[in-house]
Write a protein that holds these residues in place. Structure first.
Motif, PDB file in Angstrom:
ATOM      1  N   ASN A 252      58.682  52.385  11.491  1.00  0.00           N
ATOM      2  CA  ASN A 252      59.041  53.811  11.528  1.00  0.00           C
ATOM      3  C   ASN A 252      58.017  54.692  12.226  1.00  0.00           C
ATOM      4  OD1 ASN A 252      61.629  54.142  10.572  1.00  0.00           O
ATOM      5  ND2 ASN A 252      61.027  54.330   8.437  1.00  0.00           N
ATOM      6  N   ASN A 253      57.039  54.121  12.904  1.00  0.00           N
ATOM      7  CA  ASN A 253      56.084  54.911  13.670  1.00  0.00           C
ATOM      8  C   ASN A 253      56.814  55.706  14.749  1.00  0.00           C
ATOM      9  OD1 ASN A 253      53.769  55.782  15.191  1.00  0.00           O
ATOM     10  ND2 ASN A 253      53.976  53.945  16.464  1.00  0.00           N
ATOM     11  N   THR A 254      56.472  56.981  14.892  1.00  0.00           N
ATOM     12  CA  THR A 254      57.113  57.825  15.903  1.00  0.00           C
ATOM     13  C   THR A 254      56.115  58.463  16.866  1.00  0.00           C
ATOM     14  OG1 THR A 254      57.034  59.738  14.409  1.00  0.00           O
ATOM     15  CG2 THR A 254      59.061  58.405  14.402  1.00  0.00           C
ATOM     16  N   SER A 255      54.826  58.171  16.703  1.00  0.00           N
ATOM     17  CA  SER A 255      53.848  58.944  17.479  1.00  0.00           C
ATOM     18  C   SER A 255      52.805  58.118  18.214  1.00  0.00           C
ATOM     19  CB  SER A 255      53.120  59.925  16.544  1.00  0.00           C
ATOM     20  OG  SER A 255      52.439  59.213  15.516  1.00  0.00           O
ATOM     21  N   ASP A 256      52.645  56.868  17.863  1.00  0.00           N
ATOM     22  CA  ASP A 256      51.494  56.117  18.388  1.00  0.00           C
ATOM     23  C   ASP A 256      51.961  54.887  19.162  1.00  0.00           C
ATOM     24  OD1 ASP A 256      48.941  55.376  18.911  1.00  0.00           O
ATOM     25  OD2 ASP A 256      48.403  54.841  16.856  1.00  0.00           O
ATOM     26  N   PHE A 257      52.252  55.087  20.452  1.00  0.00           N
ATOM     27  CA  PHE A 257      52.674  54.007  21.336  1.00  0.00           C
ATOM     28  C   PHE A 257      51.801  54.002  22.586  1.00  0.00           C
ATOM     29  CE2 PHE A 257      56.401  55.190  18.902  1.00  0.00           C
ATOM     30  CZ  PHE A 257      56.958  53.968  18.543  1.00  0.00           C
ATOM     31  N   LYS A 258      51.642  52.844  23.167  1.00  0.00           N
ATOM     32  CA  LYS A 258      50.937  52.773  24.449  1.00  0.00           C
ATOM     33  C   LYS A 258      51.760  51.948  25.429  1.00  0.00           C
ATOM     34  CE  LYS A 258      48.081  48.743  23.189  1.00  0.00           C
ATOM     35  NZ  LYS A 258      46.706  48.236  23.057  1.00  0.00           N
ATOM     36  N   LYS A 259      51.675  52.316  26.705  1.00  0.00           N
ATOM     37  CA  LYS A 259      52.377  51.540  27.708  1.00  0.00           C
ATOM     38  C   LYS A 259      51.672  50.192  27.872  1.00  0.00           C
ATOM     39  CE  LYS A 259      54.282  53.427  31.324  1.00  0.00           C
ATOM     40  NZ  LYS A 259      54.543  54.014  32.674  1.00  0.00           N
TER      41      LYS A 259
ATOM     42  N   TYR B 259      56.572  49.327  26.121  1.00  0.00           N
ATOM     43  CA  TYR B 259      55.598  49.995  25.270  1.00  0.00           C
ATOM     44  C   TYR B 259      55.312  49.132  24.045  1.00  0.00           C
ATOM     45  CZ  TYR B 259      56.618  54.060  28.153  1.00  0.00           C
ATOM     46  OH  TYR B 259      56.774  54.904  29.216  1.00  0.00           O
ATOM     47  N   GLN B 260      54.170  49.398  23.422  1.00  0.00           N
ATOM     48  CA  GLN B 260      53.795  48.686  22.201  1.00  0.00           C
ATOM     49  C   GLN B 260      53.522  49.679  21.078  1.00  0.00           C
ATOM     50  OE1 GLN B 260      49.803  46.832  21.607  1.00  0.00           O
ATOM     51  NE2 GLN B 260      50.956  44.914  21.489  1.00  0.00           N
ATOM     52  N   CYS B 261      54.085  49.392  19.911  1.00  0.00           N
ATOM     53  CA  CYS B 261      53.763  50.176  18.724  1.00  0.00           C
ATOM     54  C   CYS B 261      52.338  49.846  18.300  1.00  0.00           C
ATOM     55  CB  CYS B 261      54.753  49.858  17.605  1.00  0.00           C
ATOM     56  SG  CYS B 261      54.321  50.622  16.015  1.00  0.00           S
ATOM     57  N   SER B 262      51.500  50.846  18.205  1.00  0.00           N
ATOM     58  CA  SER B 262      50.095  50.604  17.871  1.00  0.00           C
ATOM     59  C   SER B 262      49.897  50.196  16.419  1.00  0.00           C
ATOM     60  CB  SER B 262      49.265  51.857  18.175  1.00  0.00           C
ATOM     61  OG  SER B 262      49.298  52.154  19.553  1.00  0.00           O
ATOM     62  N   HIS B 263      50.918  50.381  15.579  1.00  0.00           N
ATOM     63  CA  HIS B 263      50.800  50.040  14.164  1.00  0.00           C
ATOM     64  C   HIS B 263      51.171  48.578  13.904  1.00  0.00           C
ATOM     65  CE1 HIS B 263      51.249  54.552  12.851  1.00  0.00           C
ATOM     66  NE2 HIS B 263      50.323  54.357  13.758  1.00  0.00           N
ATOM     67  N   CYS B 264      52.393  48.173  14.296  1.00  0.00           N
ATOM     68  CA  CYS B 264      52.849  46.814  13.961  1.00  0.00           C
ATOM     69  C   CYS B 264      52.897  45.881  15.159  1.00  0.00           C
ATOM     70  CB  CYS B 264      54.226  46.872  13.292  1.00  0.00           C
ATOM     71  SG  CYS B 264      55.558  47.378  14.408  1.00  0.00           S
TER      72      CYS B 264
ATOM     73  N   LEU C 107      58.576  47.197  22.877  1.00  0.00           N
ATOM     74  CA  LEU C 107      59.919  47.720  23.043  1.00  0.00           C
ATOM     75  C   LEU C 107      60.084  48.369  24.409  1.00  0.00           C
ATOM     76  CD1 LEU C 107      60.258  50.944  20.834  1.00  0.00           C
ATOM     77  CD2 LEU C 107      58.101  49.752  21.180  1.00  0.00           C
ATOM     78  N   CYS C 108      61.324  48.354  24.881  1.00  0.00           N
ATOM     79  CA  CYS C 108      61.634  48.899  26.192  1.00  0.00           C
ATOM     80  C   CYS C 108      62.773  49.908  26.043  1.00  0.00           C
ATOM     81  CB  CYS C 108      62.025  47.788  27.156  1.00  0.00           C
ATOM     82  SG  CYS C 108      62.454  48.404  28.789  1.00  0.00           S
ATOM     83  N   PRO C 109      62.474  51.204  26.074  1.00  0.00           N
ATOM     84  CA  PRO C 109      63.517  52.212  25.852  1.00  0.00           C
ATOM     85  C   PRO C 109      64.429  52.434  27.057  1.00  0.00           C
ATOM     86  CG  PRO C 109      61.419  53.280  26.268  1.00  0.00           C
ATOM     87  CD  PRO C 109      61.135  51.811  26.196  1.00  0.00           C
TER      88      PRO C 109
END
Length: 286
Positions: free
Chosen positions: A10-17, A26-31, A35-37
């Motif tokens: 459910n992270n909505t703010s912390d992603f990096k390309k 992009y990658q979720c920095s938490h888990c 993902l590719c939007p």
């Protein structure tokens, strides 16, 4: 990137390309879900995929893996009646018949319909969960290399919970980031060769990956939606005799790219037993 939401944590703010490929990943920095939007399913079903080579490359491998999965379902819930989302050539439906399991199906492509009719299988054309009726219930629901292609995983998992009987089984098998071929593709990317990673994400095909999960992501996803993981096990990644056919699925590649992929795959093959690219996860509805 604004507007992204991780379906796992459910992270909505912390992603990096993470990767600049045909589409940005992009990658979720938490888990650490990737993902590719921007990638989308081509509803015209046209792509750089050679379907004849794909069928020859996958049939033996998929049937072997499906027997492992059907055996586990039969052991956990004998005589179960279930549904497969995205049945493709119908190999899992045929395996269920061998194992005395009832299984209906949902498949968006109509070109397999003659096969389903000949096999006596109950398969509807459409997309899950839109095509599900309100009162449908099953003992198990299975996604064979499908969940990573579905845009709205949140809606899908909620539907899984709704359509399963109490204590019903949710079965998910898919490729994982920890796999050897994925690792090798990332190394190649860092060396400036992007074709292998584009291929792993299937960006040249009509149904690209929208996600690449880590092994830990799938249990997290299941628990968050009311499921308990009861089993997980690796599946076979590739058959040595089918390596060339597997590579030839991409009809847009040239001879040089084919040879690079072939040599790399043959070299890596002995190590796939230790670092498998595909896992199966079996959950029970709480």
């Amino acid at each position: 990137m604004n507007g992204l939401k991780c379906p796992v944590c459910n992270n909505t703010s912390d992603f990096k390309k993470k990767y600049n490929l045909i589409h940005s990943v992009y990658q979720c920095s938490h888990c650490k879900l990737e993902l590719c939007p921007d990638a989308t399913f081509n509803t015209n079903f046209t792509s750089g995929l050679d379907e004849q080579e794909r069928k020859k490359a996958l049939e033996k491998l998929r049937r072997e893996n499906f027997r492992l999965i059907a055996d586990a379902i039969r052991r956990l819930n004998p005589g179960a009646a279930g549904m497969e989302v995205g049945c493709g050539y119908g190999w899992f439906l045929e395996t269920c018949k061998e194992y005395n399991l009832q299984c209906a199906g949902i498949e968006p492509e109509t070109r397999f319909n003659d096969n389903y009719l000949a096999g006596g299988f109950n398969v509807r054309n459409g997309f899950y969960p839109d095509i599900i009726n309100e009162n449908e219930k099953y003992d198990f629901i299975i996604f064979n290399d499908v969940l990573e292609h579905i845009p709205d995983i949140e809606e899908t998992m909620e539907s899984n919970n709704n359509v399963l009987h109490d204590k019903g089984l949710l079965v998910i098998n898919l490729p994982v980031q920890e796999g050897l071929f994925y690792f090798f593709s990332k190394i190649s990317y860092r060396l400036g060769y992007t074709d292998l990673l584009n291929r792993m994400w299937q960006f040249n095909f009509h149904s690209p990956h929208l996600y690449y999960f880590r092994k830990k992501n799938i249990p997290m996803l299941g628990v968050r939606h009311g499921f308990s993981l009861i089993e997980s096990f690796p599946l076979n990644t590739i058959n040595f005799s089918d390596i060339s056919k597997r590579i030839k699925q991409d009809k847009n590649q040239n001879t040089v790219k084919y040879l690079i992929s072939l040599i790399g795959s043959v070299f890596l093959y002995p190590f796939t037993k230790f670092f498998p690219d595909t896992y199966c996860f079996i959950f029970r509805k709480n």
